[in-house]
Design an enzyme around this catalytic site. Structure first.
Site, short mmCIF file in Angstrom:
data_model
loop_
_atom_site.label_atom_id
_atom_site.label_comp_id
_atom_site.label_asym_id
_atom_site.label_seq_id
_atom_site.Cartn_x
_atom_site.Cartn_y
_atom_site.Cartn_z
NE ARG A 23 -2.39 -1.29 3.55
CZ ARG A 23 -1.85 -0.51 4.47
NH1 ARG A 23 -1.84 0.80 4.33
NH2 ARG A 23 -1.30 -1.03 5.55
CE1 TYR A 49 0.25 -5.83 -1.63
CE2 TYR A 49 -0.93 -3.88 -0.89
CZ TYR A 49 -0.38 -5.12 -0.63
OH TYR A 49 -0.46 -5.65 0.63
CE LYS A 59 -6.31 -3.59 4.24
NZ LYS A 59 -6.54 -4.03 5.63
CG HIS A 98 -7.36 -2.86 9.85
ND1 HIS A 98 -6.05 -2.50 10.06
CD2 HIS A 98 -7.32 -3.85 8.91
CE1 HIS A 98 -5.25 -3.21 9.28
NE2 HIS A 98 -5.99 -4.04 8.58
CB SER A 145 -1.03 -3.85 7.77
OG SER A 145 -2.08 -2.95 7.55
CB CYS A 187 0.34 -6.77 13.83
SG CYS A 187 1.42 -5.34 13.64
CG ASP A 209 -7.67 -7.10 6.68
OD1 ASP A 209 -6.84 -6.75 7.54
OD2 ASP A 209 -7.84 -6.48 5.62
NE ARG A 230 -0.04 -8.63 2.02
CZ ARG A 230 -0.81 -8.05 2.93
NH1 ARG A 230 -1.94 -8.58 3.30
NH2 ARG A 230 -0.41 -6.94 3.52
C1 OXD Z 1 -3.27 -4.59 5.09
C2 OXD Z 1 -3.90 -5.77 4.48
O1 OXD Z 1 -2.36 -4.00 4.50
O2 OXD Z 1 -4.80 -6.35 5.10
O3 OXD Z 1 -3.70 -4.23 6.20
O4 OXD Z 1 -3.56 -6.15 3.34
MN MN Z 2 -5.37 -5.29 6.91
#
Ligand code: OXD
Ligand code: MN
Length: 594
Positions: free
Chosen positions: A83, A211, A220, A240, A262, A264, A291, A379
């Site tokens: 991002r 991306y 998002k 989130h 993100s 974590c 998420d 990912r």
């Molecule tokens: C983030 C994702 O960047 O979930 O938070 O991809």
């Molecule tokens: Mn996320």
């Protein structure tokens, strides 16, 4: 009016609702000049045709069919791997509505800038129209959108991440309203890349990136930035957060919503496998989402949550048999991998897995001198239905009742393993003052500590001051609000090593929370919240040194005072709009610490 006439009228209305969509598609095609326009129906045949197309043009590489049936690798442009927060804007008529937490541009300027980029950008390409629904298709909590894109990679990812195609179009026809998202990969030039949101118009324009977080607009852009704006207007929350169900040995399931920045560990927590002793005792864990969480008060005053997504777009590195066996099972077939490495026999590979890579994420022969084999933000995209722990309630249109909200970040020092907020106002302060070290999920330096309220710093579509006020507003007569907790899996010792084993063992922390929710155990009051009493926290069978156990639950008033002073300054930076109740709460805690 007789039934036949009324149904003719309804059909006419539905058609005119779709006319809005048709007009927008026509205008977009006139601006972007694609060679073809394809309306996506979400069918298997359409998916197969797109995969074939991308295999032919080399943008998808088939993986080993014996070990990873029907799975693919996509390698992105190396300048397009995360991002881009510095290029992400919220365009509201008033700058103050977007707040200091967002980059802002006036809507007219934003549209002008984006339309210049979009002009003619789809020449030689196909324009895909993707109707999608965020949330179970029959859920009153769900919301629809339409993404227009020139990227087949986006189409196949959206198919896994949302309820996409014919059913969504039918819902749009009935409701008439949908979020408009326009996307083009453009030239993938970082100097011609912007992700713009127009919350007042419920629309998004994204250019120059393929991306996930920048290009799969349902995720998002819609489900957090635009939805948070809608949620404020309509009295709900778009967060989130993962959603996980914890079933205790008595067969009762408590649902927990947990916000972490993100990369974590949200996916790992959502798919947690209980330690053996817990499994033997009958504990089970059910994944609802990893998420994003949309929740709103139900008739009984409790918060009910749905996962608006239908798939997982998870971080690959670190996903292993030790950290997340459920995710590994999930991604053993029908998965799209992005920017992972490859083994000699064409299996996807990343740091944390056994074996050795042959090619790195850029397709070069692996050489440690070039850095990690898999990109740190590589990912996997996979349907949630492939998850062995997928909750039987995950598709419940009414959502699941939330017993606890958890906030957490990467805090190497000070913040204990777990504490509980005294009440809702304190809980909102705990969320608002969350801090965490940055990760590879966004471009920029990694490991820098920043405030990330409710893990929404990159995702809140409006001014944080108004967002905190909105959160506080859920406390009203009749509300049965969840308890609020803060956790820190990332506490380090003097040797720089993590003190807590994490992963499955995190269930011990969730167990304590549930006991608190059920009123079975007490807690020790401190100025900053309620800490577990040693006797009530199960450390049995853990190879934890006495010092680590001590430090994980320790309360250091002097260091907390410094933290609270910093939090006070941070909250003050949002100016007059900041709810006084939150600042008073912070001052109150500080006064106890002094
Ligand atoms: C983030 C994702 O960047 O979930 O938070 O991809
Ligand atoms: Mn996320």
């Amino acid at each position: 009016m007789n039934a036949a006439i009324s149904s003719v009228d309804e059909n006419k209305t539905a058609r005119s609702r779709l006319a809005r969509l048709n007009d927008w598609v026509a205008q977009t095609a006139a601006l972007t000049r694609p060679d073809a326009v394809q309306w996506c129906d979400g069918s298997d045949a359409e998916y197969a045709a797109l995969l074939e197309l991308m295999q032919k043009d080399g943008s998808l590489l088939p993986l080993n069919p014996d070990t990873h049936p029907r799975s693919w690798l996509h390698r992105s442009d190396p300048r397009d791997v995360a991002r881009v927060e510095h290029l992400t804007f919220v365009c509201t008529s008033e700058k103050d509505a977007a707040g200091p937490n967002n980059h802002w541009m006036a809507p007219a300027d934003g549209h002008r800038k984006m339309d210049e980029l979009f002009a003619g950008c789809m020449r030689g390409r196909t324009l895909y129209v993707i109707p999608y629904c965020m949330g179970p298709i029959d859920s009153p909590l769900a919301r629809c959108g339409v993404e227009i894109t020139d990227s087949p990679y986006v189409v196949v990812n959206m198919r896994m991440m949302t309820r996409m195609g014919a059913a969504a179009l039918t819902r749009i026809e009935t409701e008439g309203s949908f979020v408009k998202g326009l996307h083009s990969t453009g030239e993938l030039d970082p100097d011609r890349r912007f992700i713009m949101h127009f919350p007042e118009e419920l629309s998004i324009k994204s250019y120059g990136s393929g991306y996930g977080g920048n290009a799969l607009l349902g995720k998002k852009c819609h489900a957090l930035r635009i939805a948070s704006w809608q949620a404020r207007q309509e009295g709900w929350l778009a967060e989130h957060m993962l959603i996980v169900g914890i079933e205790n040995p008595r067969g009762e399931t408590h649902y927990i919503a947990a916000a972490f920045p993100s990369a974590c560990g949200k996916t790992n927590l959502a798919m947690l496998i209980p330690p053996e002793s817990y499994r033997d005792a009958g504990w089970k864990v059910w994944t609802v989402g990893d998420d994003i969480c949309w929740m709103r008060p139900g008739a009984d005053g409790r918060l009910y949550a749905i996962n608006p997504e239908a798939g997982f777009f998870g971080v690959a590195p670190g996903t292993s048999a030790n950290s997340n066996p459920n995710a590994l099972a999930c991604i053993s077939h029908d998965t799209i991998f992005t920017n992972v490495a490859l083994t000699q026999d064409n299996q996807p590979w990343w740091e944390g897995l056994e074996g050795t890579p042959a090619l790195d994420w850029q397709g070069r022969a692996y050489d440690p001198a070039n850095g990690p084999a898999a990109h740190p933000n590589s990912r996997f995209t996979v349907s949630a239905r492939q998850c062995p722990s997928y909750s039987p309630r995950a598709e419940d249109p009414q959502g699941v009742p939330i017993s606890a909200i958890v906030f957490g970040g990467r805090r190497p020092s000070l913040v204990p393993l777990v504490f509980e907020a005294r009440d809702w106002t304190h809980g909102v302060l705990v969320g608002a003052s969350m801090g965490s070290e940055t990760t590879a999920a966004a471009t920029g330096a990694v490991g820098v500590m920043r405030r990330d309220p409710m893990a929404m710093k990159p995702f809140c579509g409006y001014n944080f001051a108004d967002y905190f006020t909105h959160w506080l507003g859920f406390e009203k007569p009749g509300a049965q609000l969840p308890k609020v907790f803060h956790v820190n899996w990332f506490r380090k010792g003097a040797d720089g090593q993590f003190l807590w084993p994490g992963f499955g063992e995190n269930l011990r922390v969730l167990e304590w929370m549930i006991e608190r929710v059920e009123g079975r155990v007490g807690a020790e009051e401190t100025a900053v919240g309620r800490f577990p009493a040693k006797a009530d926290f199960n450390l049995e069978g853990l190879a934890l040194s006495a010092e680590a156990a001590e430090e994980l639950f320790a309360f250091h008033p002097g260091e907390w005072k410094a933290e609270l002073l910093e939090i006070g300054d941070y909250l003050a930076s949002y100016g007059d709009g900041m709810p006084p109740r939150l600042q008073q709460e912070a001052s109150h805690i500080l006064s106890i610490l002094e």
